[in-house]
Write an enzyme that holds these catalytic residues in place. Structure first.
Site, PDB file in Angstrom:
ATOM      1  N   LYS A 282     -16.271   5.398  -9.060  1.00  0.00           N
ATOM      2  CA  LYS A 282     -14.990   4.887  -8.530  1.00  0.00           C
ATOM      3  C   LYS A 282     -15.304   3.588  -7.799  1.00  0.00           C
ATOM      4  O   LYS A 282     -16.020   3.592  -6.806  1.00  0.00           O
ATOM      5  CB  LYS A 282     -14.383   5.914  -7.578  1.00  0.00           C
ATOM      6  CG  LYS A 282     -13.060   5.489  -6.950  1.00  0.00           C
ATOM      7  CD  LYS A 282     -12.477   6.656  -6.159  1.00  0.00           C
ATOM      8  CE  LYS A 282     -11.253   6.275  -5.353  1.00  0.00           C
ATOM      9  NZ  LYS A 282     -10.821   7.381  -4.483  1.00  0.00           N
ATOM     10  N   TRP A 283     -14.780   2.481  -8.322  1.00  0.00           N
ATOM     11  CA  TRP A 283     -15.071   1.130  -7.808  1.00  0.00           C
ATOM     12  C   TRP A 283     -13.910   0.701  -6.925  1.00  0.00           C
ATOM     13  O   TRP A 283     -12.864   0.308  -7.429  1.00  0.00           O
ATOM     14  CB  TRP A 283     -15.241   0.172  -8.989  1.00  0.00           C
ATOM     15  CG  TRP A 283     -15.572  -1.241  -8.654  1.00  0.00           C
ATOM     16  CD1 TRP A 283     -14.845  -2.110  -7.893  1.00  0.00           C
ATOM     17  CD2 TRP A 283     -16.724  -1.972  -9.083  1.00  0.00           C
ATOM     18  NE1 TRP A 283     -15.470  -3.325  -7.825  1.00  0.00           N
ATOM     19  CE2 TRP A 283     -16.636  -3.271  -8.559  1.00  0.00           C
ATOM     20  CE3 TRP A 283     -17.827  -1.653  -9.876  1.00  0.00           C
ATOM     21  CZ2 TRP A 283     -17.583  -4.253  -8.801  1.00  0.00           C
ATOM     22  CZ3 TRP A 283     -18.784  -2.627 -10.120  1.00  0.00           C
ATOM     23  CH2 TRP A 283     -18.659  -3.917  -9.580  1.00  0.00           C
ATOM     24  N   ASP A 284     -14.113   0.782  -5.614  1.00  0.00           N
ATOM     25  CA  ASP A 284     -13.016   0.515  -4.681  1.00  0.00           C
ATOM     26  C   ASP A 284     -13.051  -0.947  -4.211  1.00  0.00           C
ATOM     27  O   ASP A 284     -14.069  -1.648  -4.359  1.00  0.00           O
ATOM     28  CB  ASP A 284     -13.151   1.474  -3.485  1.00  0.00           C
ATOM     29  CG  ASP A 284     -11.819   1.821  -2.850  1.00  0.00           C
ATOM     30  OD1 ASP A 284     -10.837   1.093  -3.096  1.00  0.00           O
ATOM     31  OD2 ASP A 284     -11.762   2.802  -2.093  1.00  0.00           O
TER      32      ASP A 284
ATOM     33  N   CYS B 299     -10.166   0.864  -8.432  1.00  0.00           N
ATOM     34  CA  CYS B 299      -9.400   1.321  -7.278  1.00  0.00           C
ATOM     35  C   CYS B 299      -9.338   0.135  -6.323  1.00  0.00           C
ATOM     36  O   CYS B 299     -10.276  -0.657  -6.272  1.00  0.00           O
ATOM     37  CB  CYS B 299     -10.125   2.502  -6.634  1.00  0.00           C
ATOM     38  SG  CYS B 299      -9.377   3.089  -5.108  1.00  0.00           S
TER      39      CYS B 299
ATOM     40  N   ASP C  47     -16.663  10.795  -2.588  1.00  0.00           N
ATOM     41  CA  ASP C  47     -15.994   9.538  -2.208  1.00  0.00           C
ATOM     42  C   ASP C  47     -16.744   8.854  -1.067  1.00  0.00           C
ATOM     43  O   ASP C  47     -17.929   9.129  -0.816  1.00  0.00           O
ATOM     44  CB  ASP C  47     -14.523   9.847  -1.862  1.00  0.00           C
ATOM     45  CG  ASP C  47     -13.583   8.700  -2.175  1.00  0.00           C
ATOM     46  OD1 ASP C  47     -13.534   7.759  -1.366  1.00  0.00           O
ATOM     47  OD2 ASP C  47     -12.911   8.717  -3.226  1.00  0.00           O
ATOM     48  N   ASP C  48     -16.067   7.993  -0.364  1.00  0.00           N
ATOM     49  CA  ASP C  48     -16.619   7.159   0.714  1.00  0.00           C
ATOM     50  C   ASP C  48     -17.379   7.996   1.754  1.00  0.00           C
ATOM     51  O   ASP C  48     -16.967   9.110   2.076  1.00  0.00           O
ATOM     52  CB  ASP C  48     -15.413   6.468   1.383  1.00  0.00           C
ATOM     53  CG  ASP C  48     -15.819   5.300   2.240  1.00  0.00           C
ATOM     54  OD1 ASP C  48     -17.015   5.101   2.444  1.00  0.00           O
ATOM     55  OD2 ASP C  48     -14.909   4.586   2.711  1.00  0.00           O
TER      56      ASP C  48
ATOM     57  N   TRP D 195       0.853  -1.184   0.000  1.00  0.00           N
ATOM     58  CA  TRP D 195       0.000   0.000   0.000  1.00  0.00           C
ATOM     59  C   TRP D 195       0.896   1.244   0.000  1.00  0.00           C
ATOM     60  O   TRP D 195       1.867   1.310   0.747  1.00  0.00           O
ATOM     61  CB  TRP D 195      -0.898   0.002   1.251  1.00  0.00           C
ATOM     62  CG  TRP D 195      -1.726   1.245   1.324  1.00  0.00           C
ATOM     63  CD1 TRP D 195      -2.907   1.469   0.687  1.00  0.00           C
ATOM     64  CD2 TRP D 195      -1.415   2.449   2.037  1.00  0.00           C
ATOM     65  NE1 TRP D 195      -3.349   2.740   0.958  1.00  0.00           N
ATOM     66  CE2 TRP D 195      -2.458   3.370   1.789  1.00  0.00           C
ATOM     67  CE3 TRP D 195      -0.350   2.838   2.852  1.00  0.00           C
ATOM     68  CZ2 TRP D 195      -2.478   4.653   2.330  1.00  0.00           C
ATOM     69  CZ3 TRP D 195      -0.367   4.129   3.389  1.00  0.00           C
ATOM     70  CH2 TRP D 195      -1.425   5.015   3.132  1.00  0.00           C
TER      71      TRP D 195
ATOM     72  N   ASP E  31      -2.695   5.382  -3.258  1.00  0.00           N
ATOM     73  CA  ASP E  31      -3.145   6.364  -2.269  1.00  0.00           C
ATOM     74  C   ASP E  31      -2.023   7.321  -1.900  1.00  0.00           C
ATOM     75  O   ASP E  31      -2.265   8.323  -1.238  1.00  0.00           O
ATOM     76  CB  ASP E  31      -3.634   5.655  -0.992  1.00  0.00           C
ATOM     77  CG  ASP E  31      -5.073   5.204  -1.128  1.00  0.00           C
ATOM     78  OD1 ASP E  31      -5.753   5.628  -2.078  1.00  0.00           O
ATOM     79  OD2 ASP E  31      -5.529   4.416  -0.270  1.00  0.00           O
TER      80      ASP E  31
ATOM     81  N   ARG F 244      -9.735  -3.780   7.597  1.00  0.00           N
ATOM     82  CA  ARG F 244     -10.513  -2.530   7.567  1.00  0.00           C
ATOM     83  C   ARG F 244     -11.958  -2.765   8.030  1.00  0.00           C
ATOM     84  O   ARG F 244     -12.898  -2.217   7.473  1.00  0.00           O
ATOM     85  CB  ARG F 244     -10.507  -1.901   6.173  1.00  0.00           C
ATOM     86  CG  ARG F 244     -10.597  -0.382   6.237  1.00  0.00           C
ATOM     87  CD  ARG F 244     -10.935   0.261   4.913  1.00  0.00           C
ATOM     88  NE  ARG F 244     -10.801   1.706   5.002  1.00  0.00           N
ATOM     89  CZ  ARG F 244     -11.421   2.559   4.210  1.00  0.00           C
ATOM     90  NH1 ARG F 244     -12.212   2.121   3.263  1.00  0.00           N
ATOM     91  NH2 ARG F 244     -11.254   3.840   4.347  1.00  0.00           N
TER      92      ARG F 244
HETATM   93  C1  DGJ Z   1      -9.175   3.693  -0.645  1.00  0.00           C
HETATM   94  C2  DGJ Z   1      -9.000   4.536  -1.867  1.00  0.00           C
HETATM   95  O1  DGJ Z   1      -7.777   4.262  -2.466  1.00  0.00           O
HETATM   96  C3  DGJ Z   1      -9.122   6.005  -1.485  1.00  0.00           C
HETATM   97  O2  DGJ Z   1      -8.885   6.808  -2.584  1.00  0.00           O
HETATM   98  C4  DGJ Z   1     -10.492   6.250  -0.897  1.00  0.00           C
HETATM   99  O3  DGJ Z   1     -11.466   6.075  -1.881  1.00  0.00           O
HETATM  100  C5  DGJ Z   1     -10.721   5.314   0.271  1.00  0.00           C
HETATM  101  N1  DGJ Z   1     -10.462   3.950  -0.055  1.00  0.00           N
HETATM  102  C6  DGJ Z   1     -12.122   5.457   0.784  1.00  0.00           C
HETATM  103  O4  DGJ Z   1     -12.415   4.551   1.756  1.00  0.00           O
END
Ligand code: DGJ
Length: 711
Positions: free
Chosen positions: A449-451, A495, A340-341, A180, A517, A416
């Site tokens: 944005k698909w995390d 993502c 975002d989130d 990461w 990130d 997480r």
């Molecule tokens: C991880 C992503 O890489 C970030 O950009 C952000 O969207 C966070 N998750 C949100 O929880």
């Protein structure tokens, strides 16, 4: 192009040739390298034909375990009686239409392949190998399948997508590894008479080991990659007969696929390219991805400049705060605002609500009307989701605890605070399609944005254990295929906790991926260079964020953060509404400059400059006719006063004369003229030219953006 002479086949691209022979026991790889001129049919000196007897072990395109070849096999089949031995013989060799890879994404744009079919009579299994040449981007692909024509079940325990073998054992093995915040750092080691491995075990392509691998020695390089997002493995092994074998495919770790009578198994497609150097291979790979992997309306469409609120607000935002950021984004010239989130369920931190894709009204004041209000400002609206996950504190988990990946009787690992949904289940796949569709429909989002914020552990669920990892990825692809077909205009950005799933499989559905990130300008140079070793800049989401940087604490000037982020698809990720006026004006200038040159910056040929381990690095993006180029030089190691600093560029037309300018605000200032030859082969003196002039300041990286225009 594919040509045939008897049992010899020549596959050609603009600069490379692949010469194969349909030998009796396995296809012989006679040549892979610089394009052969005529006369290729006189190939007997390259390798005598091999009938499987004697000591001769030619370079071949697959190796089934069970004979006297004790190197890493590309294929291991186990019969019902437990024996593992296969002996294939040629059934047919033909130039034919490509077979679609059922359930898997693959390259497109070339319909013809060389198909070689081998049969294993005792097991009743047919092995088909298909090779395709992409002339325009100098890349080859290989796809393989196994068909069980018999009655009893055969377990596939290993099935690589590609095997290449070369004479010589002095190759180096280059991989792009990390974690990461430091994804795709380049590492090179000699194979040195032994074995090197590049493999992932997280259930995804992973931040630890990217699937792209390079084999190189003086004047020669070969790169391989997989159109796959799951556990992968590439192995290079050299032996004392003087050969090096390279195998890439699904990681055989925890893999055992039961192939019943009448069934076919398709391996993910592999891509390979060769050239004189790693840089040349990189150029071919990037062109291949741009032309034959990225698809749909976004293939060549300029990517919008976005503003994302994540690092600006994290979970603590209100509708008012979001709208203030969006207004500032519009003022600066951005085109898309991404929420975002934290907008759903009761998500005020990361312990809750994944799976509950309904509005957190207290925060958003109504997500549909918030999206509308953002649009009324003149921006597109984009939204974040993490569809593959579930929080135990969620309505979804209450209703369907059995949908979470876990082992009965064992407390699951909670990375997480979340669990992974069992995407091998059709009901879960349907749930994902329905929930993502309803969010996209409700918000009329132009971007998603698909995390995917955790690795897989407790890998257990509906599918058989040895098939689970791969069936998860097939489930994911089926969901992504359904959604990208239903929402063809939406820009999807992949993502995974940053760039933990950056691969060709995802890129078949999502034209861009969040690279990391870590948005620190200095560290991003290495992350983006490693990513660009194989992927074009139009696929790399890259944002300017606050200084000091939230991940590293390093300070860097706004100009440097922009120069580095502009090496991918530019975005901003901070609270723009809280910036001093002069910074917002400077950002407005950056965005105006970027929009003017984004065609060449996003889609031009990308040349990495300098060395990320050295004093300076950067990039140069060049238009197809070489009349325009934009370059960035970033100084990574400061010298006193930065005296006598020199750099050189790449990709320019050597005979042409260029006007050389530097970025100044939204425009440029001419600093001189030079031929492409001088700029590429010479050493250009850059003293005093950096934007961040104070060499004693806390700035961690010094940059300059150049524009070269052919005169
Ligand atoms: C991880 C992503 O890489 C970030 O950009 C952000 O969207 C966070 N998750 C949100 O929880």
């Amino acid at each position: 192009m594919i040509e045939q002479q008897g049992n010899l086949f020549l596959l050609s691209t603009a600069h490379a040739s692949l010469l194969l022979r349909a030998d009796a026991r396995a296809p012989g790889l006679l040549y892979l390298g610089k394009k052969l001129a005529g006369g290729w049919e006189n190939a007997s000196l390259l390798a005598p034909e091999y009938d499987g007897s004697g000591n001769e072990k030619p370079c071949s395109l697959f190796s089934a375990w069970g004979g006297t070849d004790f190197r890493e096999p590309s294929l291991l089949l186990r019969a019902e009686d437990g024996s593992a031995s296969a002996d294939f013989s040629l059934r047919s060799a033909e130039i034919a239409p490509r077979t679609p890879l059922e359930g898997l994404p693959s390259s497109y744009g070339e319909e013809t392949c060389l198909r070689l079919t081998y049969e294993e009579k005792r097991l009743g299994v047919l092995l088909a190998l298909e090779f395709t040449a992409y002339e325009d981007s100098d890349a080859f692909t290989s796809s393989c399948s196994l068909k069980n024509e018999g009655k009893s079940t055969v377990a596939i325990e290993r099935f690589a997508s590609l095997q290449l073998e070369f004479w010589g054992k002095d190759y180096s093995f280059t991989t792009f590894d990390g974690d990461w915040g430091c994804e795709r750092q380049k590492h090179t080691r000699p194979i040195n008479g032994g074995k090197c491995e590049n493999a992932s075990f997280t259930g995804a392509s992973s931040p630890f080991r990217a699937p792209f691998t390079l084999l190189a020695r003086a004047g020669e390089a070969v790169g391989v990659n997989l159109v796959y997002s799951g556990n992968h493995r590439t192995v290079a092994e050299s032996d004392d007969m003087g050969r090096t074998r390279l195998i890439t495919g699904i990681n055989p770790f925890s893999f055992s696929w039961k192939l019943k009578g009448g069934e076919t198994f398709f391996a993910p497609e592999a891509v390979f390219a060769c050239g004189h150097s790693e840089r040349e291979v990189g150029l071919y790979m990037r062109a291949f991805v741009q032309e034959h992997i990225i698809r749909g309306v976004w293939k060549k469409k300029p990517r919008p400049v976005l503003v994302n609120n994540w690092e600006g607000t994290y979970f603590s935002f209100t509708r008012e705060r979001i709208l203030n950021i969006a207004k500032a984004a519009k003022e600066a010239g951005a085109e898309l605002f991404v929420l975002d989130d934290g907008w759903f369920g009761s998500r005020d931190d990361d312990t809750t609500s994944l799976g509950d894709w309904t509005d957190h009204e207290q925060k958003t004041g109504g997500i549909a009307s918030l999206a509308e209000e953002v649009r009324s400002l003149g921006l597109d609206f984009g939204i974040w989701m993490e569809p593959e996950m579930v929080s135990e504190r969620s309505e979804l988990y209450k209703a369907h605890p059995e949908w979470a990946m876990k082992i009965p009787g064992r407390d699951p690992v909670r990375m997480r605070h979340q669990l992974v949904l069992d995407l091998t289940l059709p009901a879960v796949q349907d749930y994902l399609v329905e929930s993502v569709s309803s969010v996209l429909t409700l918000t009329k989002a132009a971007y998603l944005k698909w995390d995917n914020n955790r690795h897989m552990t407790d890998v257990f669920g509906a599918a058989p254990a040895g098939e689970y990892y791969h069936r998860y990825i097939l489930g994911l692809y089926s969901v992504m295929a359904r959604l990208s077909a239903a929402f063809p205009d939406v820009l999807f950005e992949g993502c995974a906790s940053g760039g933990a799933r950056f691969d060709l499989g995802i890129l078949c559905y999502m034209p861009q991926i969040w690279t990391s990130d870590n948005t620190d300008a200095r560290e991003r140079i290495a992350i983006q260079s490693g990513t660009a070793a194989c992927y074009p800049q139009s696929t790399m989401g890259s944002h300017v964020s606050a200084s000091p940087n939230h991940q590293t604490g390093n300070a860097s000037a706004l100009s440097a953060r922009f120069a580095v982020a502009a090496g991918g698809v530019l975005g901003y990720e901070c609270d723009l509404s809280a910036l001093p006026d002069e910074e917002l004006t400077a950002i407005g200038d950056q965005i105006a400059f970027y929009k003017k040159y984004r065609e060449v910056m996003q889609f031009g040929a990308y040349y990495p400059l300098g060395d990320v381990q050295g004093e300076w690095a950067g990039y140069c993006t060049v238009s197809p006719d070489k009349s325009l180029a934009v370059a960035v030089v970033a100084v990574l190691k400061k010298r006193t006063g930065m005296m006598n600093f020199r750099a050189s560029f790449k990709g320019l037309e050597e005979d042409a004369l260029y006007r050389v300018s530097v970025r100044e605000g939204a425009g440029t200032r001419e600093v001189g003229k030079a031929t492409g030859g001088m700029l590429v082969n010479g050493s250009v003196r850059l003293d005093g030219i950096f934007e961040e002039q104070d060499a004693r300041s806390a700035n961690s990286v010094f940059t300059r953006m150049f524009v070269f225009e052919k005169m």
